[in-house]
Every structure is written in C-alpha cells, then in structure tokens.
Design a protein around this motif. Structure first.
Motif, PDB file in Angstrom:
ATOM      1  N   ILE A 111     -11.733  12.927   0.023  1.00 13.89           N
ATOM      2  CA  ILE A 111     -11.886  12.184  -1.313  1.00 13.89           C
ATOM      3  C   ILE A 111     -12.876  12.943  -2.109  1.00 13.89           C
ATOM      4  O   ILE A 111     -12.689  13.128  -3.356  1.00 13.89           O
ATOM      5  CB  ILE A 111     -11.976  10.740  -1.148  1.00 13.89           C
ATOM      6  CG1 ILE A 111     -10.899   9.858  -0.607  1.00 13.89           C
ATOM      7  CG2 ILE A 111     -12.236  10.157  -2.457  1.00 13.89           C
ATOM      8  CD1 ILE A 111     -10.863   8.556  -0.343  1.00 13.89           C
ATOM      9  N   ARG A 128     -11.460  14.317 -11.038  1.00 14.90           N
ATOM     10  CA  ARG A 128     -11.028  12.872 -11.167  1.00 14.90           C
ATOM     11  C   ARG A 128     -10.874  12.415  -9.791  1.00 14.90           C
ATOM     12  O   ARG A 128     -10.714  13.057  -8.942  1.00 14.90           O
ATOM     13  CB  ARG A 128      -9.743  12.653 -12.042  1.00 14.90           C
ATOM     14  CG  ARG A 128      -8.706  13.502 -11.538  1.00 14.90           C
ATOM     15  CD  ARG A 128      -7.424  13.146 -12.139  1.00 14.90           C
ATOM     16  NE  ARG A 128      -6.271  14.101 -11.718  1.00 14.90           N
ATOM     17  CZ  ARG A 128      -5.562  13.907 -10.408  1.00 14.90           C
ATOM     18  NH1 ARG A 128      -6.117  13.173  -9.785  1.00 14.90           N
ATOM     19  NH2 ARG A 128      -4.711  15.107 -10.331  1.00 14.90           N
ATOM     20  N   SER A 129     -10.492  10.983  -9.600  1.00 12.80           N
ATOM     21  CA  SER A 129     -10.399  10.533  -8.387  1.00 12.80           C
ATOM     22  C   SER A 129      -8.893  10.847  -8.067  1.00 12.80           C
ATOM     23  O   SER A 129      -7.956  10.870  -8.862  1.00 12.80           O
ATOM     24  CB  SER A 129     -10.576   8.666  -8.671  1.00 12.80           C
ATOM     25  OG  SER A 129     -10.420   8.175  -7.514  1.00 12.80           O
ATOM     26  N   PRO A 130      -8.823  11.445  -6.833  1.00 12.00           N
ATOM     27  CA  PRO A 130      -7.450  11.806  -6.284  1.00 12.00           C
ATOM     28  C   PRO A 130      -6.538  10.528  -6.185  1.00 12.00           C
ATOM     29  O   PRO A 130      -6.758   9.442  -5.882  1.00 12.00           O
ATOM     30  CB  PRO A 130      -7.739  12.277  -5.111  1.00 12.00           C
ATOM     31  CG  PRO A 130      -9.115  11.837  -4.649  1.00 12.00           C
ATOM     32  CD  PRO A 130      -9.826  11.395  -5.653  1.00 12.00           C
ATOM     33  N   SER A 131      -5.161  10.844  -6.284  1.00 11.88           N
ATOM     34  CA  SER A 131      -4.074   9.681  -6.012  1.00 11.88           C
ATOM     35  C   SER A 131      -4.010   9.723  -4.393  1.00 11.88           C
ATOM     36  O   SER A 131      -4.807  10.847  -3.609  1.00 11.88           O
ATOM     37  CB  SER A 131      -2.888  10.158  -6.200  1.00 11.88           C
ATOM     38  OG  SER A 131      -2.256  11.426  -5.635  1.00 11.88           O
ATOM     39  N   ILE A 132      -3.581   8.521  -3.920  1.00 16.50           N
ATOM     40  CA  ILE A 132      -3.326   8.652  -2.223  1.00 16.50           C
ATOM     41  C   ILE A 132      -2.515   9.810  -1.886  1.00 16.50           C
ATOM     42  O   ILE A 132      -2.738  10.340  -0.738  1.00 16.50           O
ATOM     43  CB  ILE A 132      -2.679   7.364  -2.271  1.00 16.50           C
ATOM     44  CG1 ILE A 132      -3.395   6.187  -2.683  1.00 16.50           C
ATOM     45  CG2 ILE A 132      -2.310   7.086  -0.706  1.00 16.50           C
ATOM     46  CD1 ILE A 132      -4.802   5.715  -2.147  1.00 16.50           C
ATOM     47  N   ILE A 152      -4.486  12.906  -1.407  1.00 22.33           N
ATOM     48  CA  ILE A 152      -5.416  12.388  -0.235  1.00 22.33           C
ATOM     49  C   ILE A 152      -4.616  12.914   1.014  1.00 22.33           C
ATOM     50  O   ILE A 152      -5.070  13.368   1.970  1.00 22.33           O
ATOM     51  CB  ILE A 152      -5.893  11.158  -0.280  1.00 22.33           C
ATOM     52  CG1 ILE A 152      -7.126  10.927  -1.352  1.00 22.33           C
ATOM     53  CG2 ILE A 152      -6.871  10.930   1.083  1.00 22.33           C
ATOM     54  CD1 ILE A 152      -7.529   9.430  -1.363  1.00 22.33           C
ATOM     55  N   PRO A 160       1.185   9.104   2.789  1.00 21.28           N
ATOM     56  CA  PRO A 160       0.678   8.173   1.879  1.00 21.28           C
ATOM     57  C   PRO A 160       0.184   6.882   2.762  1.00 21.28           C
ATOM     58  O   PRO A 160      -0.758   6.157   2.811  1.00 21.28           O
ATOM     59  CB  PRO A 160       1.188   7.938   0.673  1.00 21.28           C
ATOM     60  CG  PRO A 160       1.981   9.003   0.405  1.00 21.28           C
ATOM     61  CD  PRO A 160       2.117   9.745   1.767  1.00 21.28           C
ATOM     62  N   GLU A 161       1.094   6.496   3.420  1.00 16.14           N
ATOM     63  CA  GLU A 161       1.374   5.255   4.281  1.00 16.14           C
ATOM     64  C   GLU A 161       0.084   5.152   5.560  1.00 16.14           C
ATOM     65  O   GLU A 161      -0.400   4.371   5.450  1.00 16.14           O
ATOM     66  CB  GLU A 161       2.695   4.826   5.042  1.00 16.14           C
ATOM     67  CG  GLU A 161       3.734   4.711   4.284  1.00 16.14           C
ATOM     68  CD  GLU A 161       4.335   5.839   3.113  1.00 16.14           C
ATOM     69  OE1 GLU A 161       4.099   7.001   3.557  1.00 16.14           O
ATOM     70  OE2 GLU A 161       5.027   5.713   2.267  1.00 16.14           O
ATOM     71  N   LEU A 185      -3.159   4.726   3.555  1.00 15.58           N
ATOM     72  CA  LEU A 185      -3.343   3.508   3.047  1.00 15.58           C
ATOM     73  C   LEU A 185      -3.593   2.600   4.389  1.00 15.58           C
ATOM     74  O   LEU A 185      -4.724   1.899   4.257  1.00 15.58           O
ATOM     75  CB  LEU A 185      -2.187   2.902   2.645  1.00 15.58           C
ATOM     76  CG  LEU A 185      -1.832   3.179   0.938  1.00 15.58           C
ATOM     77  CD1 LEU A 185      -0.635   2.851   0.677  1.00 15.58           C
ATOM     78  CD2 LEU A 185      -3.221   2.756   0.040  1.00 15.58           C
ATOM     79  N   GLU A 186      -3.141   2.996   5.462  1.00 16.98           N
ATOM     80  CA  GLU A 186      -3.284   2.243   6.778  1.00 16.98           C
ATOM     81  C   GLU A 186      -4.938   2.423   7.194  1.00 16.98           C
ATOM     82  O   GLU A 186      -5.502   1.694   7.930  1.00 16.98           O
ATOM     83  CB  GLU A 186      -2.346   2.791   7.808  1.00 16.98           C
ATOM     84  CG  GLU A 186      -2.167   1.469   8.808  1.00 16.98           C
ATOM     85  CD  GLU A 186      -1.113   1.855   9.987  1.00 16.98           C
ATOM     86  OE1 GLU A 186      -1.099   1.299  10.759  1.00 16.98           O
ATOM     87  OE2 GLU A 186      -0.210   2.862   9.816  1.00 16.98           O
ATOM     88  N   LEU A 219      -7.278   3.709   5.570  1.00 16.43           N
ATOM     89  CA  LEU A 219      -8.298   3.182   4.608  1.00 16.43           C
ATOM     90  C   LEU A 219      -8.529   1.562   4.872  1.00 16.43           C
ATOM     91  O   LEU A 219      -9.619   0.843   5.284  1.00 16.43           O
ATOM     92  CB  LEU A 219      -7.719   2.911   3.157  1.00 16.43           C
ATOM     93  CG  LEU A 219      -8.085   4.193   2.464  1.00 16.43           C
ATOM     94  CD1 LEU A 219      -7.070   4.388   1.028  1.00 16.43           C
ATOM     95  CD2 LEU A 219      -9.593   4.832   2.031  1.00 16.43           C
ATOM     96  N   GLU A 220      -7.289   0.898   5.330  1.00 18.68           N
ATOM     97  CA  GLU A 220      -7.502  -0.420   5.623  1.00 18.68           C
ATOM     98  C   GLU A 220      -8.152  -0.801   6.793  1.00 18.68           C
ATOM     99  O   GLU A 220      -9.266  -1.723   7.083  1.00 18.68           O
ATOM    100  CB  GLU A 220      -6.342  -1.130   5.622  1.00 18.68           C
ATOM    101  CG  GLU A 220      -6.171  -2.833   5.746  1.00 18.68           C
ATOM    102  CD  GLU A 220      -6.954  -3.254   4.505  1.00 18.68           C
ATOM    103  OE1 GLU A 220      -7.784  -4.292   5.070  1.00 18.68           O
ATOM    104  OE2 GLU A 220      -7.011  -2.923   3.411  1.00 18.68           O
ATOM    105  N   GLN A 227     -17.551   8.335  -2.361  1.00 21.35           N
ATOM    106  CA  GLN A 227     -16.900   7.242  -3.176  1.00 21.35           C
ATOM    107  C   GLN A 227     -16.292   6.138  -2.181  1.00 21.35           C
ATOM    108  O   GLN A 227     -16.189   5.099  -2.631  1.00 21.35           O
ATOM    109  CB  GLN A 227     -15.605   7.822  -3.714  1.00 21.35           C
ATOM    110  CG  GLN A 227     -15.123   7.227  -4.812  1.00 21.35           C
ATOM    111  CD  GLN A 227     -13.887   7.973  -5.504  1.00 21.35           C
ATOM    112  OE1 GLN A 227     -13.966   9.261  -5.685  1.00 21.35           O
ATOM    113  NE2 GLN A 227     -12.945   7.361  -6.073  1.00 21.35           N
ATOM    114  N   MET A 228     -15.737   6.499  -1.029  1.00 21.82           N
ATOM    115  CA  MET A 228     -15.292   5.485  -0.009  1.00 21.82           C
ATOM    116  C   MET A 228     -16.106   4.471   0.242  1.00 21.82           C
ATOM    117  O   MET A 228     -15.950   3.368   0.469  1.00 21.82           O
ATOM    118  CB  MET A 228     -14.520   6.097   0.901  1.00 21.82           C
ATOM    119  CG  MET A 228     -13.515   5.330   1.924  1.00 21.82           C
ATOM    120  SD  MET A 228     -12.543   6.305   2.891  1.00 21.82           S
ATOM    121  CE  MET A 228     -13.380   6.404   4.464  1.00 21.82           C
TER     122      MET A 228
END
Lengths: 129, 255
Positions: free
Chosen positions: B126, B135-139, B142, B150-151, B154-155, B157-158, B236-237
């Motif tokens: 990131i 700028r901040s990247p999109s998912i 990443i 992307p899935e 997201l997983e 990250l969670e 950032q994360m």
C-alpha cells in the motif's frame, strides 16, 4: 445511469461486525474505491453499529451509483445517535459520532422512523482519479 | 454515547482519592474489607475490558472472572508511592490476565498462512503504491501488486484487523507496536479536563499519546491516512488499524 441496490439484515451483535465490514469492503471495492475510501466507509458503518447497541437487528442498504454509494442504516433506537447527529455541533476537539462521520463520509443525514427510531444515511463518493 | 457515564473532574478526583484511602487501609492496616471494596469499585472496568475478548469461544462471564483475577493482583501489588490511579495500573494487569488465559487454553486465533503472508506484505504494498501513484491505491491495484485478487485482499485486511490481539501486539509488516491497552502506564495530565466533555472524550485520556495524536490529526485536522502515516512514521494500514482500535477501545470503555 447505474443505480443498483444491495440490502441486508444483520444482528447488531458485535460477532457480525467483521462480516459487515467485509460486505461493505466488497461493495466499495466494486466501485473501485481507494484503500482509504474503503476504510472510511467501513469505519462509518462500524461506528454507527457500535453506537446502536448489541441487541436486535438492523437493515443496511447500499445504493450504488456510478462512483458513489449511499448507505442507509436502521432502524436505530439508541436516542444518543440522533442526539449526536442532530444536536449542536461538537465543541472543538470533542470527539463524537458526528465528528467521526463528518471526517469519513461526504454527507450524512437522519430520517425519522416509527416508534422514535431513526435511519442514518451515509454517502461516500469516490475521488476522481 | 451514554453521557450519564461522564464524571465531573471533582467526581473523578474524589474517586481516585477514595481509591487511595482504601489502598492505604489495605496495604498499611491489612484491612481486607477495603480490598473487597476496591474490587467492587473496579469491576465495571474489568467488565469493559472483558467485552473486548467476547466471541472467541469463551463465555463473557468466564472472561470477566479471569479479568477480576488480574484486578485483584493489581490491587495486591499496587505500591502506594506510585503516582498513578489504580484504574490505570490495573488495566494492563487485567488485559494481561485475560490474554494469558486464552493462550493457556490454546484458543489463540489461527489464521491461514496464506492470509497471514498476504496481510504481512500488504502494508508495504500500500505504501509503495501510494508513493508511486501519488494517491491511495484501490483494492484492485493492491491485488494486482500482490498478484492476488480483490476478495483475498479484503479478506486479508479483515483478518489482520479483526484479531487485534495478534495484529496490534506483533505489528504487521515488522513495525513495532504494542496493544494500546498494554501501553498505559501513566496518568494523562489532561484527563480531568477530558472528563468534563461528553461522548467518547472520557476514554480519550486513557489512550496512549500516539493514538490520541493520530485521532486528533484524523478527526480534528481532517488529515487523510496517508499524511498521518507520514507524520507519525507508520504505514497507512497501521494508522487505519490504530484509528479503528482506538475508537473501539474508547467505545467499550464507556459501555
């Protein structure tokens, strides 16, 4: 113009917060939101649910525009949420739900519902790139 | 936001003074009724901390009982010459006792290795992308950077944020970090003033200075995560997680 609707009903118990976050993240990702924008929307919904207590359930709908998502959360029965969002603005330096939402979404609003409950609307717009 | 929980500065000072008197009675005079009273007075703190660990295979009541052991140890070990309140001193003891309990029970969170590795590499990705793109990247960006989907991003990250005892204690991406609840060690000088405010403010003073500063930058100054990350020298994360964690901790404390 794209205007798709996604709706879900979830228990307010914190056990389901991670699920809600994933769903919110997935929806924001589908609109190509940036990492920080996804995070902002997740935080907005999460803080709203955190203020709503842990009993009962809540409906969350997402209306997807071309580069924005309108999220509607309710019915919320905690009067303190409406007080925070409709009451006087927080004092400088004071941290409450209103200040958090002001920082993380582009706009928010409160709708009155039956039995004194409310719905909160949140709009998050993807920044132009 | 239960404003009824807000104490005035004089009430807070009075409570601390009362704690001091009880601690002196217990430690100097051996008065065990004072010890019992101290336990009773601080059980709400234990309950508040215990709720953070609910939903992990152990009943809340059991977690509270374990936390109460931490409280009792804190009362017994408290040194009267310490210039901290009992609540401040007891918090890391209670959290530590609960964490030890989970470790001993073997109920620590097991995250699939692939997700752990993805999560560990995400923070750098990131920041790298943010520098490259301005700028901040999109998912999706990443995911492409990490040759993932992307899935999965997201997983991951969670996974990294949901199990905060793992992620915040060990510091994903090699960054040094401690659980905010374990870094509490001294009285916040502005705490009395904070207590006069409503909403989340009473708990604000209990956060470590770094977390308070991050919240101020995000919600007072309105700075984006990228700028905050630059200022405090974190990814950032990591900033994102500290914000979430801090708000959640404050909310739990007021519940």
């Amino acid at each position: 113009m794209r205007a798709e609707l996604i709706e879900l009903t979830t228990p307010l118990s914190r056990d389901y917060r991670a699920v809600v976050r994933l769903i919110v993240g997935g929806i924001a990702e589908s609109l190509d939101f940036a990492f920080d924008e996804v995070d902002d929307l997740q935080l907005a919904v999460e803080r709203l649910l955190a203020e709503a207590g842990q009993t009962g359930s809540v409906n969350i709908s997402f209306e997807l525009g071309p580069r924005s998502v309108r999220t509607r959360v309710g019915p919320l029965r905690e009067r303190t949420i409406a007080d925070a969002l409709q009451g006087p603005p927080p004092a400088p330096g004071e941290l409450n739900l209103r200040r958090i939402l002001e920082a993380v979404v582009d706009s928010y609003g409160v709708e009155d519902a039956a039995d004194g409950a409310i719905y909160v609307r949140l709009e998050k717009v993807r920044e132009a790139r | 936001m239960r404003q009824s929980r807000t104490r005035s500065p004089s009430e807070a000072a009075k409570a601390r003074k009362q704690d001091r008197l009880l601690l002196r009675r217990y430690h100097l005079d051996g008065d065990t009724t004072a010890r019992e009273e101290l336990i009773e007075r601080h059980l709400p703190l234990v309950r508040s901390l215990a709720r953070r660990y609910a939903g992990r295979g152990e009943s809340l009541e059991d977690i509270e009982q374990v936390g109460a052991i931490g409280l009792i140890k804190a009362i017994d070990r408290f040194e009267l010459e310490r210039e901290v309140s009992l609540a401040t001193y007891a918090t890391p003891n209670v959290v530590g006792e609960i964490k030890r309990h989970f470790r001993d029970k073997g109920w620590s969170i097991r995250v699939p290795r692939a997700l752990q590795e993805l999560n560990a590499s995400m923070s750098n990705a990131i920041d790298r992308l943010t520098g490259r793109l301005g700028r901040s990247p999109s998912i999706a960006e990443i995911a492409a950077e990490l040759k993932s989907t992307p899935e999965e991003v997201l997983e991951a990250l969670e996974v990294g944020s949901a199990y905060s005892t793992v992620s915040l204690s060990t510091g994903p991406g090699g960054e040094e970090d401690l659980d905010p609840m374990e870094t509490i060690g001294k009285e916040d000088e502005g705490f009395d003033q904070m207590e006069t405010r409503t909403t989340l403010e009473p708990a604000f003073g209990h956060l470590p200075e770094r977390e308070r500063e991050i919240l101020r930058m995000r919600f007072d100054e309105g700075l984006p995560q990228t700028q905050i990350a630059d200022r405090v020298g974190l990814s950032q994360m990591h900033v994102s997680r500290l914000i979430r964690k801090s708000l959640s901790t404050m909310r739990d404390e007021l519940a």
